[in-house]
Structures are given as structure tokens and as C-alpha cells.
Design a protein around this motif. Sequence first.
Motif, mmCIF file in Angstrom:
data_model
loop_
_atom_site.group_PDB
_atom_site.id
_atom_site.type_symbol
_atom_site.label_atom_id
_atom_site.label_comp_id
_atom_site.label_asym_id
_atom_site.label_seq_id
_atom_site.Cartn_x
_atom_site.Cartn_y
_atom_site.Cartn_z
ATOM 1 N N HIS A 1 -11.777 -43.287 -17.891
ATOM 2 C CA HIS A 1 -11.654 -41.871 -18.210
ATOM 3 C C HIS A 1 -11.973 -41.632 -19.678
ATOM 4 N N SER B 1 -18.502 -24.648 -12.842
ATOM 5 C CA SER B 1 -18.044 -25.842 -13.550
ATOM 6 C C SER B 1 -17.839 -25.523 -15.027
ATOM 7 N N LEU C 1 -18.840 -41.902 -15.061
ATOM 8 C CA LEU C 1 -19.332 -41.085 -13.951
ATOM 9 C C LEU C 1 -18.942 -41.633 -12.579
ATOM 10 N N SER D 1 -12.256 -38.958 -15.270
ATOM 11 C CA SER D 1 -11.817 -37.608 -15.597
ATOM 12 C C SER D 1 -11.699 -37.466 -17.103
ATOM 13 N N LEU D 2 -11.709 -36.235 -17.559
ATOM 14 C CA LEU D 2 -11.406 -35.936 -18.941
ATOM 15 C C LEU D 2 -9.926 -35.547 -18.979
ATOM 16 N N GLN E 1 -11.992 -33.715 -13.424
ATOM 17 C CA GLN E 1 -12.969 -34.731 -13.059
ATOM 18 C C GLN E 1 -14.284 -34.466 -13.786
ATOM 19 N N ILE E 2 -14.890 -35.528 -14.295
ATOM 20 C CA ILE E 2 -16.198 -35.435 -14.943
ATOM 21 C C ILE E 2 -17.260 -35.554 -13.867
ATOM 22 N N LEU F 1 -22.900 -35.844 -17.068
ATOM 23 C CA LEU F 1 -23.103 -35.832 -18.513
ATOM 24 C C LEU F 1 -24.528 -35.330 -18.731
ATOM 25 N N PHE G 1 -20.076 -32.694 -21.306
ATOM 26 C CA PHE G 1 -19.292 -33.158 -20.166
ATOM 27 C C PHE G 1 -19.228 -31.994 -19.186
ATOM 28 N N LEU H 1 -17.547 -30.542 -16.110
ATOM 29 C CA LEU H 1 -16.239 -30.799 -15.516
ATOM 30 C C LEU H 1 -16.028 -29.979 -14.250
#
Length: 144
Positions: free
Chosen positions: A10, A36, A52, A56-57, A70-71, A74, A88, A90
Motif C-alpha cells: 500500500h 474516481s 497496483l 490502497s492509499l 483502493q488504487i 497510476l 494515483f 483512486l
Amino acid sequence: MPENHTGALHILKLCVGAESVEDLINWQKAHFGAGSAVHVTRMWPKRADEVLAGGSLYWVIKGVILARQQILDLQPVTGADGVTRCAFVLDKNVIRTEAAPRRPFQGWRYFPGTDAPRDLRTSTAREEPLPRELQTMLSEIGLR
């Protein structure tokens, strides 16, 4: 059942300017609507493939991890200054987590899943949150 995402890598990031998870949610709704959310940062993760693969961030709000997203992706973005940065992308859903105190830091940090706080149950996430000071004290004595 709460999850802790122990197998994923993460990202840990300070949520500067937010006083609460509600502030984060409201800011993202105002800026991104129902789509998003995007958070742009200067550095690109060297371990992008690991992030990926289910990462998650995790948001640190006022010194305490309280939520994650959740990511999804990118993406490179170029600012008005001509510098390429990392966006990012998200998931729009902000998932509340157990409170976990964190000291201040700059930028973002990799955050192994083994250190990640568990997600709050959906029913718990809808309850009025405990005051931040109480959450921090409970977490410090191991009752998060």
C-alpha cells in the motif's frame, strides 16, 4: 468482516487540510463528483506493479490512519510547470479503517499490508466516529 489486506503493498499519505474522514469525502465529491478520485504526487512509485496488485492509499488524518481508498491506476500528468508527476487514480469509495497513530512525514511511504489497520465493519463505519483523541489513545494501548 473487516479486512487487513496483508498481502498487498500500500501507500501511506498524509491528508493535509482535512480534519476528518468526512472532510476528505466532501472534498473529493466537490472536485470529482461521482467518478474516481485522483491524488497527484511528485514521485512515481518504483514498486508500481506491487501497488497496483491490490494496494490502497491509506490516509493519515491529523496524525491517525482513519481511511483508505483502493488504487485503481497510476497515470503520468504534466503540471503547468512542465514537470511530470504521478496521479494515483483512486476508487471513489472511502473505506474507514481502525485508527492507527502515525508520526508526521513528507510525501508518501510504502506501507506493507502486514502493518495496515483493518477495515471497519460497514455497520461500524456508519456510526458516529469516536473523537480523534480517544481513537488515538485506544490505538496506543492496543485497543483499536
